[in-house]
Design a protein around this motif. Structure first.
Motif, PDB file in Angstrom:
ATOM      1  N   CYS A  56       3.621 -13.724  -2.513  1.00 16.41           N
ATOM      2  CA  CYS A  56       3.665 -12.496  -2.187  1.00 16.41           C
ATOM      3  C   CYS A  56       2.036 -12.080  -2.945  1.00 16.41           C
ATOM      4  N   TYR A  57       1.386 -11.179  -2.367  1.00 12.62           N
ATOM      5  CA  TYR A  57       0.029 -10.663  -2.816  1.00 12.62           C
ATOM      6  C   TYR A  57       0.190 -10.232  -4.151  1.00 12.62           C
ATOM      7  N   THR A  58       1.593  -9.740  -4.570  1.00 14.02           N
ATOM      8  CA  THR A  58       1.541  -9.248  -6.067  1.00 14.02           C
ATOM      9  C   THR A  58       1.774 -10.217  -7.192  1.00 14.02           C
ATOM     10  N   TYR A  59       2.119 -11.599  -6.691  1.00 13.20           N
ATOM     11  CA  TYR A  59       2.304 -12.441  -7.598  1.00 13.20           C
ATOM     12  C   TYR A  59       0.708 -12.776  -8.421  1.00 13.20           C
ATOM     13  N   LEU A  60       0.916 -13.144  -9.531  1.00 10.48           N
ATOM     14  CA  LEU A  60      -0.190 -13.332 -10.418  1.00 10.48           C
ATOM     15  C   LEU A  60      -1.632 -12.634 -10.127  1.00 10.48           C
ATOM     16  N   ASP A  61      -1.535 -11.502  -9.670  1.00 10.15           N
ATOM     17  CA  ASP A  61      -2.566 -10.645  -9.088  1.00 10.15           C
ATOM     18  C   ASP A  61      -3.414 -11.276  -8.049  1.00 10.15           C
ATOM     19  N   GLY A  62      -2.696 -11.979  -7.263  1.00 14.25           N
ATOM     20  CA  GLY A  62      -3.629 -12.481  -6.122  1.00 14.25           C
ATOM     21  C   GLY A  62      -3.835 -14.020  -6.028  1.00 14.25           C
TER      22      GLY A  62
END
Length: 84
Positions: free
Chosen positions: A45-51
């Motif tokens: 997901c794009y929110t995981y680990l700030d990209g």
């Protein structure tokens, strides 16, 4: 598709005291082992680990494995949608 998935919400760091110091070699080894054992489904997901989760998909999966050898789930969180 494999029954189990490889989630990219958490990735190993080279130095736990240095944010974003991801251990790309270890992540490659983890991906290789997962796929050698029959795994093919990856989750991000794009929110995981700030990209950085998506960067891991690119560096450790998409650039190293044939596209037809894996499936990828990309989620859009309802609390933080973005324009395409």
């Amino acid at each position: 598709m494999s029954e189990l998935g490889f989630g990219l919400l958490r990735l190993p760091l080279k130095d736990k005291n240095v944010p974003d110091s991801y251990d790309w070699e270890l992540i490659n080894e983890m991906v290789d082992l997962f796929m050698e054992k029959g795994g093919s489904y990856f989750d991000t997901c794009y929110t995981y680990l700030d990209g950085y989760s998506e960067m891991a998909v690119k560096k450790c999966i998409a650039e190293r494995k044939p596209r037809d050898s894996f499936r990828l789930a990309e989620k859009i969180p309802g609390y933080e949608p973005r324009d395409p």
